[in-house]
Design a protein around this motif. Structure first.
Motif, PDB file in Angstrom:
ATOM      1  N   LEU A 272      33.919  26.250  44.433  1.00  0.00           N
ATOM      2  CA  LEU A 272      34.600  27.475  44.025  1.00  0.00           C
ATOM      3  C   LEU A 272      34.325  27.797  42.568  1.00  0.00           C
ATOM      4  CD1 LEU A 272      38.049  26.963  45.811  1.00  0.00           C
ATOM      5  CD2 LEU A 272      36.228  28.560  46.461  1.00  0.00           C
ATOM      6  N   LEU A 273      34.299  26.743  41.733  1.00  0.00           N
ATOM      7  CA  LEU A 273      33.971  26.932  40.317  1.00  0.00           C
ATOM      8  C   LEU A 273      32.560  27.489  40.161  1.00  0.00           C
ATOM      9  CD1 LEU A 273      34.361  26.416  37.216  1.00  0.00           C
ATOM     10  CD2 LEU A 273      33.441  24.111  37.657  1.00  0.00           C
ATOM     11  N   PHE A 274      31.597  26.902  40.869  1.00  0.00           N
ATOM     12  CA  PHE A 274      30.201  27.344  40.763  1.00  0.00           C
ATOM     13  C   PHE A 274      30.072  28.827  41.127  1.00  0.00           C
ATOM     14  CE2 PHE A 274      28.870  22.802  42.199  1.00  0.00           C
ATOM     15  CZ  PHE A 274      29.345  22.282  41.006  1.00  0.00           C
ATOM     16  N   ARG A 275      30.760  29.230  42.202  1.00  0.00           N
ATOM     17  CA  ARG A 275      30.644  30.612  42.667  1.00  0.00           C
ATOM     18  C   ARG A 275      31.326  31.587  41.711  1.00  0.00           C
ATOM     19  NH1 ARG A 275      28.353  31.118  47.452  1.00  0.00           N
ATOM     20  NH2 ARG A 275      27.994  29.178  48.607  1.00  0.00           N
ATOM     21  N   ASP A 276      32.467  31.182  41.190  1.00  0.00           N
ATOM     22  CA  ASP A 276      33.167  32.063  40.260  1.00  0.00           C
ATOM     23  C   ASP A 276      32.344  32.252  38.991  1.00  0.00           C
ATOM     24  OD1 ASP A 276      35.526  33.546  39.217  1.00  0.00           O
ATOM     25  OD2 ASP A 276      35.590  31.868  37.803  1.00  0.00           O
ATOM     26  N   LEU A 277      31.825  31.160  38.436  1.00  0.00           N
ATOM     27  CA  LEU A 277      31.013  31.267  37.222  1.00  0.00           C
ATOM     28  C   LEU A 277      29.734  32.050  37.488  1.00  0.00           C
ATOM     29  CD1 LEU A 277      31.354  27.685  35.657  1.00  0.00           C
ATOM     30  CD2 LEU A 277      32.435  29.801  34.878  1.00  0.00           C
ATOM     31  N   ALA A 278      29.116  31.827  38.649  1.00  0.00           N
ATOM     32  CA  ALA A 278      27.891  32.562  38.978  1.00  0.00           C
ATOM     33  C   ALA A 278      28.167  34.061  39.068  1.00  0.00           C
ATOM     34  CB  ALA A 278      27.308  32.051  40.290  1.00  0.00           C
ATOM     35  N   THR A 279      29.283  34.435  39.695  1.00  0.00           N
ATOM     36  CA  THR A 279      29.643  35.852  39.794  1.00  0.00           C
ATOM     37  C   THR A 279      29.847  36.457  38.413  1.00  0.00           C
ATOM     38  OG1 THR A 279      30.714  35.481  41.939  1.00  0.00           O
ATOM     39  CG2 THR A 279      31.328  37.473  40.739  1.00  0.00           C
ATOM     40  N   ARG A 280      30.545  35.730  37.545  1.00  0.00           N
ATOM     41  CA  ARG A 280      30.774  36.229  36.185  1.00  0.00           C
ATOM     42  C   ARG A 280      29.470  36.348  35.403  1.00  0.00           C
ATOM     43  NH1 ARG A 280      36.349  35.616  34.660  1.00  0.00           N
ATOM     44  NH2 ARG A 280      37.555  34.565  36.299  1.00  0.00           N
ATOM     45  N   VAL A 281      28.566  35.366  35.577  1.00  0.00           N
ATOM     46  CA  VAL A 281      27.284  35.406  34.865  1.00  0.00           C
ATOM     47  C   VAL A 281      26.437  36.579  35.347  1.00  0.00           C
ATOM     48  CG1 VAL A 281      25.065  34.208  34.643  1.00  0.00           C
ATOM     49  CG2 VAL A 281      27.187  32.973  34.216  1.00  0.00           C
ATOM     50  N   LEU A 282      26.434  36.838  36.638  1.00  0.00           N
ATOM     51  CA  LEU A 282      25.666  37.973  37.160  1.00  0.00           C
ATOM     52  C   LEU A 282      26.222  39.293  36.646  1.00  0.00           C
ATOM     53  CD1 LEU A 282      25.080  36.822  40.850  1.00  0.00           C
ATOM     54  CD2 LEU A 282      23.443  36.822  38.960  1.00  0.00           C
ATOM     55  N   THR A 283      27.541  39.392  36.538  1.00  0.00           N
ATOM     56  CA  THR A 283      28.143  40.596  35.966  1.00  0.00           C
ATOM     57  C   THR A 283      27.745  40.750  34.507  1.00  0.00           C
ATOM     58  OG1 THR A 283      30.044  40.446  37.462  1.00  0.00           O
ATOM     59  CG2 THR A 283      30.331  41.761  35.471  1.00  0.00           C
ATOM     60  N   ALA A 284      27.799  39.646  33.761  1.00  0.00           N
ATOM     61  CA  ALA A 284      27.400  39.683  32.354  1.00  0.00           C
ATOM     62  C   ALA A 284      25.925  40.035  32.212  1.00  0.00           C
ATOM     63  CB  ALA A 284      27.690  38.334  31.701  1.00  0.00           C
ATOM     64  N   ARG A 285      25.114  39.594  33.184  1.00  0.00           N
ATOM     65  CA  ARG A 285      23.686  39.902  33.151  1.00  0.00           C
ATOM     66  C   ARG A 285      23.457  41.404  33.259  1.00  0.00           C
ATOM     67  NH1 ARG A 285      20.252  37.470  37.934  1.00  0.00           N
ATOM     68  NH2 ARG A 285      20.773  35.477  36.910  1.00  0.00           N
ATOM     69  N   GLU A 286      24.150  42.051  34.200  1.00  0.00           N
ATOM     70  CA  GLU A 286      23.988  43.490  34.367  1.00  0.00           C
ATOM     71  C   GLU A 286      24.494  44.253  33.147  1.00  0.00           C
ATOM     72  OE1 GLU A 286      22.273  44.936  36.761  1.00  0.00           O
ATOM     73  OE2 GLU A 286      21.841  42.877  37.380  1.00  0.00           O
ATOM     74  N   GLU A 287      25.616  43.824  32.575  1.00  0.00           N
ATOM     75  CA  GLU A 287      26.136  44.478  31.371  1.00  0.00           C
ATOM     76  C   GLU A 287      25.157  44.345  30.218  1.00  0.00           C
ATOM     77  OE1 GLU A 287      29.872  42.634  30.698  1.00  0.00           O
ATOM     78  OE2 GLU A 287      30.932  43.753  32.274  1.00  0.00           O
TER      79      GLU A 287
END
Length: 332
Positions: A272-287
């Motif tokens: 769950l940690l891996f997926r949450d951090l990955a989702t946040r990183v992908l959002t930060a990538r697009e921003e």
């Protein structure tokens, strides 16, 4: 894509093995790497043709880590040279120290000392070690040197095969175009001449039913400077795309499985940690891309994963978000 019918690669696996393991996202020990079928095919093509494997991709995308992983799985020796703006093609073949020779000449006993020999001031580069380990130790093909050359990463390479090597030429785009142009002949012919001694250094001949070359050259570029077309034509070129959600999670699983810091292995909470951090990183990538800034890398994602586990933040979502904000690079 299906796996090639014939492959020079053994089944790739992630394991600390007997070599010394290192921690961190940019592992040079070769213990872990998540390689897809396209990348494995590119490696096979490079082995089958004897051409260098040129890896393109954003910083932190895993370009540099692949070479150590391949060396480990192939059982080959590993050498690396990190390129700077001052690196020349000859630095990868050999260097010569005229200053030390002059210093030795100024203090030697003129009446009884042996004549100074150029071979004692030759230092083999990573390509020389890959081409011919025996002559690199001797600093040439002539008489014994006063002292043998020391092999790079000798404690690691002592357990690797005599006939094969993987060489990482890292960030070649930082150098002047003369560097890749200067490597065309040595990489193409598998030989070069040491100017100071006249020694012809030739790559060892591979077995007839094996890869086209005993050395695999892995070159990385961050695309800071265009590489010469002639060099690109000689390479097997692969672009490593930024990993998506599932690939980021798979990378985290592979690294944490070998981490061994908590002793608990990979748990459901970790996933769950891996997926949450990955989702946040992908959002930060697009921003970041929208604002024209450098997007966060896989290496930063892995730093956040390891930090959350070490600090006990796997279940603390607010602190986890603050930690990620500290880890991500916000520079333009």
């Amino acid at each position: 894509m299906t796996t090639p019918r014939h492959s020079f690669l053994p089944p790739l696996h992630d394991s600390p093995g007997s070599d010394r393991p290192t921690a961190g996202p940019d592992r040079r020990d070769g213990a872990v790497y998540v390689a897809d079928d396209d990348l494995r095919l590119a490696v096979d093509v490079a082995l089958a043709t004897g051409r260098p494997l040129l890896l393109r991709g954003d910083p932190g995308s895993g370009k540099s880590s692949l070479a150590g992983y391949l060396a480990r799985n192939l059982g080959r020796r590993y050498y690396e040279h990190v390129v700077t703006a001052r690196t020349t093609a000859r630095d990868l073949l050999w260097t010569f120290d005229p200053v030390r020779k002059l210093a030795d000449a100024s203090v030697r006993d003129a009446g009884g000392a042996d004549a100074l020999r150029d071979l004692d001031y030759v230092e083999p580069g990573v390509l020389w070690w890959a081409f011919d380990r025996a002559s690199a130790r001797r600093r040439g093909t002539g008489p014994e040197p006063r002292r043998p050359a020391r092999e790079p990463d000798d404690d690691l390479n002592a357990h690797r095969g005599e006939q094969g090597a993987v060489v990482l030429i890292d960030e070649i785009d930082k150098a002047d175009p003369d560097l890749p142009n200067g490597l065309l002949v040595p990489l193409g012919s598998g030989e070069f001449v040491v100017t100071e001694t006249g020694d012809l250094i030739s790559a060892t001949v591979p077995e007839a039913d094996g890869p086209a070359s005993n050395h695999l050259i892995v070159v990385t570029t961050n695309e800071e400077r265009e590489l010469p077309p002639a060099f690109l034509r000689r390479c097997v070129v692969v672009t490593l795309p930024p990993p998506g959600l599932d690939r980021l999670v798979a990378i985290a699983h592979a690294h944490v499985a070998l981490d061994g810091v908590t002793g608990d292995g990979v748990t459901d909470t970790d996933d769950l940690l891996f997926r949450d951090l990955a989702t946040r990183v992908l959002t930060a990538r697009e921003e970041a891309r929208t604002r024209g800034r450098r997007p966060p890398s896989t290496a930063e994602y892995l730093d956040a994963v390891h930090a959350c586990r070490r600090l006990g933040l796997a279940e603390d979502v607010p602190d986890r978000a603050r930690l990620l904000a500290l880890v991500l690079d916000k520079s333009p």
